[in-house]
Design a protein around this motif. Structure first.
Motif, PDB file in Angstrom:
ATOM      1  N   LYS A 191     -51.225   2.634  10.427  1.00 64.18           N
ATOM      2  CA  LYS A 191     -52.206   1.768   9.993  1.00 64.18           C
ATOM      3  C   LYS A 191     -51.562   0.691   9.051  1.00 64.18           C
ATOM      4  O   LYS A 191     -52.151  -0.515   9.142  1.00 64.18           O
ATOM      5  N   THR A 192     -50.318   0.910   8.767  1.00 63.59           N
ATOM      6  CA  THR A 192     -49.646   0.033   8.063  1.00 63.59           C
ATOM      7  C   THR A 192     -48.457  -1.043   8.850  1.00 63.59           C
ATOM      8  O   THR A 192     -47.580  -1.354   8.144  1.00 63.59           O
ATOM      9  N   ALA A 193     -48.701  -0.778  10.025  1.00 68.11           N
ATOM     10  CA  ALA A 193     -47.678  -1.116  10.825  1.00 68.11           C
ATOM     11  C   ALA A 193     -47.275  -2.756  10.852  1.00 68.11           C
ATOM     12  O   ALA A 193     -46.122  -3.188  10.498  1.00 68.11           O
ATOM     13  N   PRO A 194     -48.337  -3.642  10.452  1.00 70.64           N
ATOM     14  CA  PRO A 194     -48.017  -5.155  10.316  1.00 70.64           C
ATOM     15  C   PRO A 194     -47.377  -5.204   9.031  1.00 70.64           C
ATOM     16  O   PRO A 194     -46.400  -6.040   9.048  1.00 70.64           O
ATOM     17  N   GLU A 195     -47.858  -4.304   8.037  1.00 69.31           N
ATOM     18  CA  GLU A 195     -47.113  -4.677   6.785  1.00 69.31           C
ATOM     19  C   GLU A 195     -45.651  -4.139   6.717  1.00 69.31           C
ATOM     20  O   GLU A 195     -44.552  -4.781   6.126  1.00 69.31           O
ATOM     21  N   GLN A 196     -45.335  -3.002   7.541  1.00 69.09           N
ATOM     22  CA  GLN A 196     -44.156  -2.475   7.627  1.00 69.09           C
ATOM     23  C   GLN A 196     -43.105  -3.525   8.419  1.00 69.09           C
ATOM     24  O   GLN A 196     -42.125  -3.860   7.908  1.00 69.09           O
ATOM     25  N   GLN A 197     -43.730  -4.267   9.453  1.00 72.80           N
ATOM     26  CA  GLN A 197     -42.894  -5.192  10.219  1.00 72.80           C
ATOM     27  C   GLN A 197     -42.669  -6.290   9.182  1.00 72.80           C
ATOM     28  O   GLN A 197     -41.543  -6.854   9.211  1.00 72.80           O
ATOM     29  N   ARG A 198     -43.562  -6.880   8.249  1.00 71.88           N
ATOM     30  CA  ARG A 198     -43.369  -8.118   7.608  1.00 71.88           C
ATOM     31  C   ARG A 198     -42.136  -7.564   6.407  1.00 71.88           C
ATOM     32  O   ARG A 198     -41.305  -8.330   6.108  1.00 71.88           O
ATOM     33  N   LEU A 199     -42.267  -6.372   5.939  1.00 73.82           N
ATOM     34  CA  LEU A 199     -41.169  -6.016   5.300  1.00 73.82           C
ATOM     35  C   LEU A 199     -39.812  -5.775   5.657  1.00 73.82           C
ATOM     36  O   LEU A 199     -38.780  -6.117   5.022  1.00 73.82           O
ATOM     37  N   ARG A 200     -39.753  -5.224   7.089  1.00 74.60           N
ATOM     38  CA  ARG A 200     -38.508  -5.228   7.606  1.00 74.60           C
ATOM     39  C   ARG A 200     -37.961  -6.574   7.984  1.00 74.60           C
ATOM     40  O   ARG A 200     -36.565  -6.866   7.493  1.00 74.60           O
ATOM     41  N   GLN A 201     -38.806  -7.427   8.089  1.00 70.94           N
ATOM     42  CA  GLN A 201     -38.188  -8.830   8.168  1.00 70.94           C
ATOM     43  C   GLN A 201     -37.678  -9.450   7.061  1.00 70.94           C
ATOM     44  O   GLN A 201     -36.701 -10.135   6.825  1.00 70.94           O
ATOM     45  N   GLY A 202     -38.430  -9.204   6.002  1.00 70.50           N
ATOM     46  CA  GLY A 202     -38.125  -9.725   4.578  1.00 70.50           C
ATOM     47  C   GLY A 202     -36.704  -8.987   4.079  1.00 70.50           C
ATOM     48  O   GLY A 202     -35.909  -9.535   3.542  1.00 70.50           O
TER      49      GLY A 202
END
Length: 144
Positions: free
Chosen positions: A107-118
């Motif tokens: 459920k937190t996949a979009p946030e995880q992706q954003r943090l990985r990019q960060g």
């Protein structure tokens, strides 16, 4: 007129049945009207709550965007000044948050992706900060 026969019932009773039916119809109409008004009020409340939720979501998104811009600015400054420790600590905090999100699941996949990019961006800032830090260290040695 025959006094031995039962007197006929008063003719007003059918009127009272009609009156009772009318009262029942009126009561039912009143009940329907009240239900409609209540339903209408509930719909207005739901629309209002949806509106409030949308506003809150937009405000939250704006706050996140402002926070992201602030963090980017702070990281850029740290990279330009060679503040390796600040970037490393910040990256560690983001990494810990990412681990927490991964534990929560998909459920937190979009946030995880954003943090990985960060984190990828922070690695570049960290490399730049190290380079600035080393250059300053060499300059300081040459001046002594």
């Amino acid at each position: 007129f025959d006094p031995t026969t039962e007197p006929k019932e008063d003719q007003s009773e059918p009127d009272s049945d009609d009156e009772e039916q009318m009262l029942n119809k009126r009561a039912r109409l009143e009940q329907i009207t009240q239900e409609r008004e209540r339903t209408s009020t509930e719909l207005h409340q739901m629309n209002y709550l949806n509106y409030i939720q949308r506003i809150a979501a937009i405000q939250h998104q704006q706050q996140q965007q402002q926070q992201l811009q602030l963090h980017q600015h702070m990281l850029q400054q740290a990279a330009e000044t060679g503040n390796v420790q600040f970037i490393a600590q910040f990256a560690q905090q983001v990494q810990q948050h990412l681990v927490h999100l991964v534990q929560q699941g998909d459920k937190t996949a979009p946030e995880q992706q954003r943090l990985r990019q960060g984190l990828e961006v922070m690695q570049r800032y960290l490399a730049h900060a190290r380079m600035v830090h080393e250059r300053r260290g060499l300059l300081a040695q040459q001046q002594h």
